[in-house]
Write a protein that holds these residues in place. Structure first.
Motif, PDB file in Angstrom:
ATOM      1  N   SER A  68     -30.955  27.188 -56.977  1.00 29.17           N
ATOM      2  CA  SER A  68     -31.028  25.734 -57.182  1.00 29.17           C
ATOM      3  C   SER A  68     -32.165  25.437 -58.143  1.00 29.17           C
ATOM      4  O   SER A  68     -32.991  26.297 -58.430  1.00 29.17           O
ATOM      5  N   ASP A  69     -32.198  24.221 -58.620  1.00 31.52           N
ATOM      6  CA  ASP A  69     -33.279  23.766 -59.498  1.00 31.52           C
ATOM      7  C   ASP A  69     -34.431  23.321 -58.598  1.00 31.52           C
ATOM      8  O   ASP A  69     -34.491  22.173 -58.160  1.00 31.52           O
ATOM      9  N   VAL A  70     -35.324  24.242 -58.291  1.00 37.87           N
ATOM     10  CA  VAL A  70     -36.403  24.004 -57.344  1.00 37.87           C
ATOM     11  C   VAL A  70     -37.303  22.868 -57.817  1.00 37.87           C
ATOM     12  O   VAL A  70     -37.664  21.980 -57.037  1.00 37.87           O
ATOM     13  N   GLY A  71     -37.656  22.849 -59.080  1.00 37.76           N
ATOM     14  CA  GLY A  71     -38.525  21.808 -59.617  1.00 37.76           C
ATOM     15  C   GLY A  71     -37.915  20.424 -59.489  1.00 37.76           C
ATOM     16  O   GLY A  71     -38.592  19.468 -59.105  1.00 37.76           O
ATOM     17  N   ARG A  72     -36.626  20.305 -59.806  1.00 34.76           N
ATOM     18  CA  ARG A  72     -35.946  19.014 -59.712  1.00 34.76           C
ATOM     19  C   ARG A  72     -35.869  18.544 -58.272  1.00 34.76           C
ATOM     20  O   ARG A  72     -36.133  17.383 -57.965  1.00 34.76           O
ATOM     21  N   GLN A  73     -35.522  19.448 -57.355  1.00 35.30           N
ATOM     22  CA  GLN A  73     -35.418  19.072 -55.949  1.00 35.30           C
ATOM     23  C   GLN A  73     -36.775  18.662 -55.374  1.00 35.30           C
ATOM     24  O   GLN A  73     -36.868  17.671 -54.651  1.00 35.30           O
ATOM     25  N   CYS A  74     -37.812  19.403 -55.698  1.00 32.15           N
ATOM     26  CA  CYS A  74     -39.150  19.049 -55.213  1.00 32.15           C
ATOM     27  C   CYS A  74     -39.601  17.715 -55.795  1.00 32.15           C
ATOM     28  O   CYS A  74     -40.222  16.899 -55.102  1.00 32.15           O
ATOM     29  N   GLY A  75     -39.289  17.461 -57.049  1.00 32.96           N
ATOM     30  CA  GLY A  75     -39.621  16.182 -57.675  1.00 32.96           C
ATOM     31  C   GLY A  75     -38.898  15.023 -57.000  1.00 32.96           C
ATOM     32  O   GLY A  75     -39.485  13.959 -56.781  1.00 32.96           O
ATOM     33  N   HIS A  94     -51.286   8.685 -52.700  1.00 31.46           N
ATOM     34  CA  HIS A  94     -51.908   9.283 -53.879  1.00 31.46           C
ATOM     35  C   HIS A  94     -51.422  10.699 -54.130  1.00 31.46           C
ATOM     36  O   HIS A  94     -51.530  11.192 -55.250  1.00 31.46           O
ATOM     37  N   GLU A  95     -50.922  11.361 -53.103  1.00 29.80           N
ATOM     38  CA  GLU A  95     -50.547  12.763 -53.269  1.00 29.80           C
ATOM     39  C   GLU A  95     -49.422  13.117 -52.319  1.00 29.80           C
ATOM     40  O   GLU A  95     -49.471  12.786 -51.134  1.00 29.80           O
ATOM     41  N   VAL A  96     -48.392  13.778 -52.842  1.00 28.44           N
ATOM     42  CA  VAL A  96     -47.336  14.360 -52.022  1.00 28.44           C
ATOM     43  C   VAL A  96     -47.225  15.817 -52.435  1.00 28.44           C
ATOM     44  O   VAL A  96     -46.845  16.129 -53.561  1.00 28.44           O
ATOM     45  N   THR A  97     -47.589  16.702 -51.532  1.00 26.61           N
ATOM     46  CA  THR A  97     -47.507  18.133 -51.782  1.00 26.61           C
ATOM     47  C   THR A  97     -46.252  18.662 -51.108  1.00 26.61           C
ATOM     48  O   THR A  97     -46.025  18.396 -49.930  1.00 26.61           O
ATOM     49  N   VAL A  98     -45.444  19.403 -51.853  1.00 24.74           N
ATOM     50  CA  VAL A  98     -44.210  19.973 -51.305  1.00 24.74           C
ATOM     51  C   VAL A  98     -44.376  21.485 -51.211  1.00 24.74           C
ATOM     52  O   VAL A  98     -44.683  22.145 -52.205  1.00 24.74           O
ATOM     53  N   HIS A  99     -44.184  22.017 -50.004  1.00 25.64           N
ATOM     54  CA  HIS A  99     -44.235  23.458 -49.763  1.00 25.64           C
ATOM     55  C   HIS A  99     -42.814  23.944 -49.482  1.00 25.64           C
ATOM     56  O   HIS A  99     -42.195  23.479 -48.534  1.00 25.64           O
ATOM     57  N   VAL A 100     -42.325  24.855 -50.302  1.00 28.48           N
ATOM     58  CA  VAL A 100     -41.012  25.448 -50.063  1.00 28.48           C
ATOM     59  C   VAL A 100     -41.238  26.656 -49.171  1.00 28.48           C
ATOM     60  O   VAL A 100     -41.852  27.641 -49.587  1.00 28.48           O
ATOM     61  N   GLU A 101     -40.775  26.550 -47.938  1.00 33.11           N
ATOM     62  CA  GLU A 101     -40.996  27.612 -46.949  1.00 33.11           C
ATOM     63  C   GLU A 101     -40.016  28.770 -47.115  1.00 33.11           C
ATOM     64  O   GLU A 101     -40.402  29.923 -46.994  1.00 33.11           O
ATOM     65  N   HIS A 102     -38.740  28.458 -47.355  1.00 31.45           N
ATOM     66  CA  HIS A 102     -37.714  29.490 -47.470  1.00 31.45           C
ATOM     67  C   HIS A 102     -36.660  29.079 -48.495  1.00 31.45           C
ATOM     68  O   HIS A 102     -36.385  27.895 -48.656  1.00 31.45           O
ATOM     69  N   LEU A 103     -36.068  30.073 -49.136  1.00 32.11           N
ATOM     70  CA  LEU A 103     -34.891  29.873 -49.969  1.00 32.11           C
ATOM     71  C   LEU A 103     -33.720  30.516 -49.238  1.00 32.11           C
ATOM     72  O   LEU A 103     -33.798  31.688 -48.839  1.00 32.11           O
ATOM     73  N   HIS A 104     -32.649  29.756 -49.052  1.00 35.23           N
ATOM     74  CA  HIS A 104     -31.486  30.253 -48.313  1.00 35.23           C
ATOM     75  C   HIS A 104     -30.329  30.457 -49.277  1.00 35.23           C
ATOM     76  O   HIS A 104     -29.865  29.522 -49.911  1.00 35.23           O
TER      77      HIS A 104
END
Length: 118
Positions: A68-75, A94-104
């Motif tokens: 998947s497009d990880v950058g687009r999904q996180c955005g 002011h800040e939203v941090t996205v942590h990708v825990e797993h790729l399925h």
């Protein structure tokens, strides 16, 4: 979060307090909305929030499908969380941090086991 209502003649005097865990639940739901769908075998997003005065910092953990497009999904998740928390709670985010825990991956879920079988 505390909102001062002393200057609001309709509501009167007082304050409204919204617990950080409530803001975190709103952020997690917004992350699910921004993500679209949780990948098969994945966990729903969860969030933690730190609020200082009227400013929130949000951390979201989630699972994504692969490829998947990880950058687009996180955005998309980041934008949805920021918008919904600001709309529903009235905090500045002011800040939203996205942590990708797993790729399925559908391929690895349905692949035959490797190695020796007993």
């Amino acid at each position: 979060m505390v909102t001062d209502l002393a200057d609001d003649p309709v509501r009167g005097r007082g304050a409204t307090t919204i617990a950080d865990r409530v803001v975190a639940k709103i952020a997690a739901q917004a992350a699910r909305e921004g993500l679209g769908a949780v990948p098969e075998g994945g966990s729903k997003p969860h969030a933690s929030v730190v609020v200082h005065r009227e400013i929130a910092r949000v951390s979201v953990s989630l699972d994504l499908g692969y490829p998947s497009d990880v950058g687009r999904q996180c955005g998309a998740v980041r934008n949805r969380v920021r918008t919904r928390v600001e709309e529903l709670v009235g905090l500045e985010v002011h800040e939203v941090t996205v942590h990708v825990e797993h790729l399925h991956s559908a391929h690895t879920r349905h692949a035959t086991p490797r190695g020796r079988l007993a």
